[in-house]
Design an enzyme around this catalytic site. Structure first.
Site, PDB file in Angstrom:
ATOM      1  N   LYS A  99       0.826  -1.214   0.000  1.00 58.06           N
ATOM      2  CA  LYS A  99       0.000   0.000   0.000  1.00 58.06           C
ATOM      3  C   LYS A  99       0.863   1.268   0.000  1.00 58.06           C
ATOM      4  CE  LYS A  99      -3.846  -2.127   2.522  1.00 58.06           C
ATOM      5  NZ  LYS A  99      -4.717  -1.992   3.710  1.00 58.06           N
ATOM      6  N   PHE A 138     -13.754  -3.813  -3.175  1.00 57.07           N
ATOM      7  CA  PHE A 138     -12.942  -3.407  -2.047  1.00 57.07           C
ATOM      8  C   PHE A 138     -13.774  -2.489  -1.154  1.00 57.07           C
ATOM      9  CE2 PHE A 138      -9.646  -4.400  -5.198  1.00 57.07           C
ATOM     10  CZ  PHE A 138      -8.760  -5.124  -4.430  1.00 57.07           C
ATOM     11  N   ARG A 186       2.556  -6.405   8.848  1.00 60.03           N
ATOM     12  CA  ARG A 186       1.743  -5.307   9.380  1.00 60.03           C
ATOM     13  C   ARG A 186       2.254  -4.825  10.730  1.00 60.03           C
ATOM     14  NH1 ARG A 186      -3.777  -8.225   7.255  1.00 60.03           N
ATOM     15  NH2 ARG A 186      -3.946  -7.085   5.264  1.00 60.03           N
ATOM     16  N   ASN A 196      -2.007  -0.303   6.872  1.00 55.23           N
ATOM     17  CA  ASN A 196      -1.370  -1.493   7.462  1.00 55.23           C
ATOM     18  C   ASN A 196      -0.400  -2.163   6.490  1.00 55.23           C
ATOM     19  OD1 ASN A 196      -3.230  -2.525   5.683  1.00 55.23           O
ATOM     20  ND2 ASN A 196      -4.365  -3.729   7.197  1.00 55.23           N
ATOM     21  N   HIS A 199      -1.797  -5.818   1.595  1.00 54.06           N
ATOM     22  CA  HIS A 199      -3.121  -6.437   1.479  1.00 54.06           C
ATOM     23  C   HIS A 199      -2.989  -7.800   0.808  1.00 54.06           C
ATOM     24  CE1 HIS A 199      -7.312  -7.091   0.239  1.00 54.06           C
ATOM     25  NE2 HIS A 199      -6.855  -7.297  -0.980  1.00 54.06           N
TER      26      HIS A 199
END
Length: 255
Positions: A99, A138, A186, A196, A199
């Protein structure tokens, strides 16, 4: 070899004419290398049992894309318990996303992925649009966050890939991860339940659907990558460096 033995998978094929994903049962008979297909929705035979030399037992694992008479099929689930028992420990593919909050730690995360026994089969850095993500279901908070900056999408491969990647990620909430799984991605790189670091899909069907967004089987290229190809050059890691264990994070320090 038992010519009546068969393995059954649920497969999806993107029909470009109808812009639909069509679902089939794919049956493979290892005794003579023949295949058979049934249309799941219409409950009818799509392809009668036919010898097909270009499909092999080692090709049959969840997440893989196989070609059967010019149709590219994505294997998304086991079709029966026998297949799941016999081939359940075989390799799977799943999606790994880094992310925006962890892009600066991408080298370290990729090193963790490699050390955990995964093979990265595809990788792309990109910017995502909100409209694309809504179609793939999502959650709204995740959509809002991962469209704020570049992300890295990877197709990763190993035995039991979906469960092993979720284990490597740790609990969704980074605070909980630091308590319950202190060595997880994470825990090491995340901040909260959305920021975090990374994914991963939680099921065969989700993995197939999400990989289709980033690495489509229809022949498209998926979301555009972030490369502008200006003021840049090519970096090639030679085989001897790979064999000596020079992982991406080590190489980053010298670039």
């Amino acid at each position: 070899m038992n010519h009546s033995e068969r393995f059954v998978f649920i497969a999806e094929w993107y029909d470009p004419n109808a812009s639909l994903l069509r679902r089939y049962e794919l049956l493979f008979y290892p005794g003579d290398g023949s295949v058979e297909m049934h249309d799941v929705k219409n409950h009818r035979t799509f392809l009668k049992r036919t010898k097909y030399d270009n499909l092999h037992l080692e090709d049959l694992f969840i997440g893989n894309k196989v070609n059967v008479f010019s149709r590219q099929l994505v294997l998304i689930d086991y079709g029966d318990q026998y297949t799941a028992r016999q081939l359940g420990s075989r390799k799977e593919k799943t999606l790994a996303l880094i992310k925006p909050d962890a892009i600066s730690k991408a080298g370290e995360i990729i090193e963790i992925i490699n050390k955990a026994g995964f093979t990265i089969t595809k990788l792309k850095m990109m910017m995502l649009s909100r409209s694309k993500l809504i179609f793939y279901l999502f959650c709204s908070e995740l959509i809002q966050f991962i469209t704020t900056g570049p992300i890295i999408a990877m197709e990763i491969l190993r035995d039991d890939a979906i469960c092993e990647w979720k284990r490597l990620l740790g609990p969704a909430n980074s605070g909980v991860a630091r308590t319950d799984a202190s060595e997880s991605i994470r825990a090491l790189f995340g901040t909260d339940g959305i920021r975090n670091a990374a994914h991963g899909p939680d099921s065969f069907a989700s993995a197939a659907r999400e990989m289709e967004l980033f690495f489509p089987s229809s022949g498209g290229c998926g979301p555009a990558n972030t490369a502008k190809f200006t003021n840049c050059t090519c970096c090639i890691v030679k085989p001897h460096a790979v064999s000596e264990g020079k992982n991406p994070s080590h190489l980053q320090r010298h670039i």
